[in-house]
Write a protein that holds these residues in place. Sequence first.
Motif, PDB file in Angstrom:
ATOM      1  N   VAL A  70      36.189 -11.075  15.416  1.00 13.56           N
ATOM      2  CA  VAL A  70      36.771 -10.950  16.756  1.00 13.56           C
ATOM      3  C   VAL A  70      36.015 -11.854  17.721  1.00 13.56           C
ATOM      4  O   VAL A  70      36.617 -12.569  18.542  1.00 13.56           O
ATOM      5  N   GLY A  71      34.707 -11.866  17.615  1.00  9.85           N
ATOM      6  CA  GLY A  71      33.884 -12.657  18.524  1.00  9.85           C
ATOM      7  C   GLY A  71      34.158 -14.142  18.451  1.00  9.85           C
ATOM      8  O   GLY A  71      34.138 -14.832  19.480  1.00  9.85           O
ATOM      9  N   ILE A  72      34.437 -14.653  17.246  1.00  5.41           N
ATOM     10  CA  ILE A  72      34.674 -16.098  17.100  1.00  5.41           C
ATOM     11  C   ILE A  72      36.158 -16.440  17.168  1.00  5.41           C
ATOM     12  O   ILE A  72      36.536 -17.606  17.001  1.00  5.41           O
ATOM     13  N   GLY A  73      37.002 -15.432  17.376  1.00  5.32           N
ATOM     14  CA  GLY A  73      38.423 -15.684  17.562  1.00  5.32           C
ATOM     15  C   GLY A  73      39.256 -15.773  16.304  1.00  5.32           C
ATOM     16  O   GLY A  73      40.439 -16.132  16.366  1.00  5.32           O
ATOM     17  N   ARG A  74      38.675 -15.429  15.158  1.00  3.71           N
ATOM     18  CA  ARG A  74      39.453 -15.458  13.906  1.00  3.71           C
ATOM     19  C   ARG A  74      40.241 -14.176  13.694  1.00  3.71           C
ATOM     20  O   ARG A  74      41.055 -14.080  12.777  1.00  3.71           O
ATOM     21  N   ALA A  75      39.987 -13.168  14.510  1.00  2.00           N
ATOM     22  CA  ALA A  75      40.787 -11.942  14.534  1.00  2.00           C
ATOM     23  C   ALA A  75      40.990 -11.562  15.993  1.00  2.00           C
ATOM     24  O   ALA A  75      40.117 -11.812  16.839  1.00  2.00           O
ATOM     25  N   ASP A  76      42.140 -10.986  16.287  1.00  6.98           N
ATOM     26  CA  ASP A  76      42.452 -10.612  17.670  1.00  6.98           C
ATOM     27  C   ASP A  76      41.872  -9.257  18.045  1.00  6.98           C
ATOM     28  O   ASP A  76      41.727  -8.944  19.232  1.00  6.98           O
ATOM     29  N   ALA A  77      41.531  -8.470  17.037  1.00  9.18           N
ATOM     30  CA  ALA A  77      40.958  -7.142  17.276  1.00  9.18           C
ATOM     31  C   ALA A  77      40.331  -6.635  15.992  1.00  9.18           C
ATOM     32  O   ALA A  77      40.552  -7.198  14.908  1.00  9.18           O
ATOM     33  N   ALA A  78      39.540  -5.585  16.121  1.00 13.59           N
ATOM     34  CA  ALA A  78      39.005  -4.864  14.964  1.00 13.59           C
ATOM     35  C   ALA A  78      39.371  -3.403  15.137  1.00 13.59           C
ATOM     36  O   ALA A  78      39.280  -2.866  16.244  1.00 13.59           O
ATOM     37  N   VAL A  79      39.819  -2.767  14.074  1.00 17.62           N
ATOM     38  CA  VAL A  79      40.089  -1.341  14.121  1.00 17.62           C
ATOM     39  C   VAL A  79      39.015  -0.646  13.298  1.00 17.62           C
ATOM     40  O   VAL A  79      38.839  -0.938  12.108  1.00 17.62           O
ATOM     41  N   THR A  80      38.297   0.258  13.949  1.00 21.52           N
ATOM     42  CA  THR A  80      37.163   0.913  13.300  1.00 21.52           C
ATOM     43  C   THR A  80      36.918   2.263  13.958  1.00 21.52           C
ATOM     44  O   THR A  80      37.667   2.691  14.837  1.00 21.52           O
ATOM     45  N   GLY A  81      35.858   2.953  13.530  1.00 16.75           N
ATOM     46  CA  GLY A  81      35.521   4.245  14.096  1.00 16.75           C
ATOM     47  C   GLY A  81      35.060   4.144  15.540  1.00 16.75           C
ATOM     48  O   GLY A  81      34.381   3.179  15.917  1.00 16.75           O
ATOM     49  N   LYS A  82      35.409   5.126  16.318  1.00 19.69           N
ATOM     50  CA  LYS A  82      35.094   5.125  17.746  1.00 19.69           C
ATOM     51  C   LYS A  82      33.602   4.977  18.038  1.00 19.69           C
ATOM     52  O   LYS A  82      33.232   4.179  18.916  1.00 19.69           O
ATOM     53  N   PRO A  83      32.706   5.722  17.368  1.00 20.54           N
ATOM     54  CA  PRO A  83      31.275   5.579  17.688  1.00 20.54           C
ATOM     55  C   PRO A  83      30.762   4.152  17.530  1.00 20.54           C
ATOM     56  O   PRO A  83      30.016   3.659  18.380  1.00 20.54           O
ATOM     57  N   ALA A  84      31.177   3.485  16.443  1.00 17.06           N
ATOM     58  CA  ALA A  84      30.699   2.127  16.203  1.00 17.06           C
ATOM     59  C   ALA A  84      31.252   1.155  17.231  1.00 17.06           C
ATOM     60  O   ALA A  84      30.546   0.258  17.704  1.00 17.06           O
ATOM     61  N   ALA A  85      32.527   1.320  17.581  1.00 13.32           N
ATOM     62  CA  ALA A  85      33.144   0.422  18.551  1.00 13.32           C
ATOM     63  C   ALA A  85      32.503   0.567  19.924  1.00 13.32           C
ATOM     64  O   ALA A  85      32.216  -0.425  20.602  1.00 13.32           O
ATOM     65  N   LEU A  86      32.282   1.807  20.340  1.00 10.56           N
ATOM     66  CA  LEU A  86      31.665   2.038  21.644  1.00 10.56           C
ATOM     67  C   LEU A  86      30.230   1.517  21.672  1.00 10.56           C
ATOM     68  O   LEU A  86      29.776   0.977  22.688  1.00 10.56           O
ATOM     69  N   GLN A  87      29.530   1.679  20.555  1.00 11.09           N
ATOM     70  CA  GLN A  87      28.151   1.194  20.464  1.00 11.09           C
ATOM     71  C   GLN A  87      28.115  -0.327  20.612  1.00 11.09           C
ATOM     72  O   GLN A  87      27.266  -0.872  21.336  1.00 11.09           O
TER      73      GLN A  87
END
Length: 251
Positions: A173-190
């Motif tokens: 996501v950071g380098i623009g090769r994906a538009d988003a990541a779907v993952t667990g809420k705790p990890a995403a918020l962290q």
Amino acid sequence: MKLQRLFSVACIALATTLAVLPGGASAQTPGVLRVATDATFPPMEFTENGARTGFDVDMMNALVKAMGKRVEWTDIDFKGLIPGLIAHRFDAAISGIYITDERSKVVDFTEPYFAGGLVALVKSSSTIKTVTDLNGKKVSVQVGTKSVNFLRDNFPQITRVEVEKNQEMFDLVGIGRADAAVTGKPAALQLAKTRTGFRVLDKQLTTEAYGIAVRKDEPELKAAFNAALAKIKADGTYAAIVHKWFGASAQ
């Protein structure tokens, strides 16, 4: 000399046989509980300054202590947790594992020890507002997680980019090769909290429960975990661990 050599070989073979149990597992040390995790999923489990840490790590250490045992950790890729457990490579697995019907067909789970769910993480500059905005776009997910099946079953127009490690999802996501990541809420918020340039979409995609995975043929271990969980909730240990990692409003 020949007899001595044959005797030595026989001793080695016998020692090897005694050290291995059916299913390929090593003989267990009394009082030790072998637990596997994929320590690449902060704040649930990760390594810091060479040491394993995180919410799940603290939780398991507290549970095992309440059971009068000590823990022996095994690090393994997430996709190998359930197969490794079934193969007797370890006794339990804790790694932000959602309790699902599919997983429950092959392993048992303890009572839920924390509530989570799937969310979508995007770059702060992204115009994406909801998951439906991702139709026709690329979304990174970690192999073996519920994110894979969730997108496949509910959003077939999204192109999944499946990666081995949790960090790879965010990097894409950071380098623009994906538009988003779907993952667990705790990890995403962290990640959004500790790394600039990311945000979590407002609407949570699912509501899930985390559980500790054990083998179906060990109901006593499942019962012992549940009793230990009730114990640490009653004595305040559980609340202290939750507060340490998620703050006062987490539960």
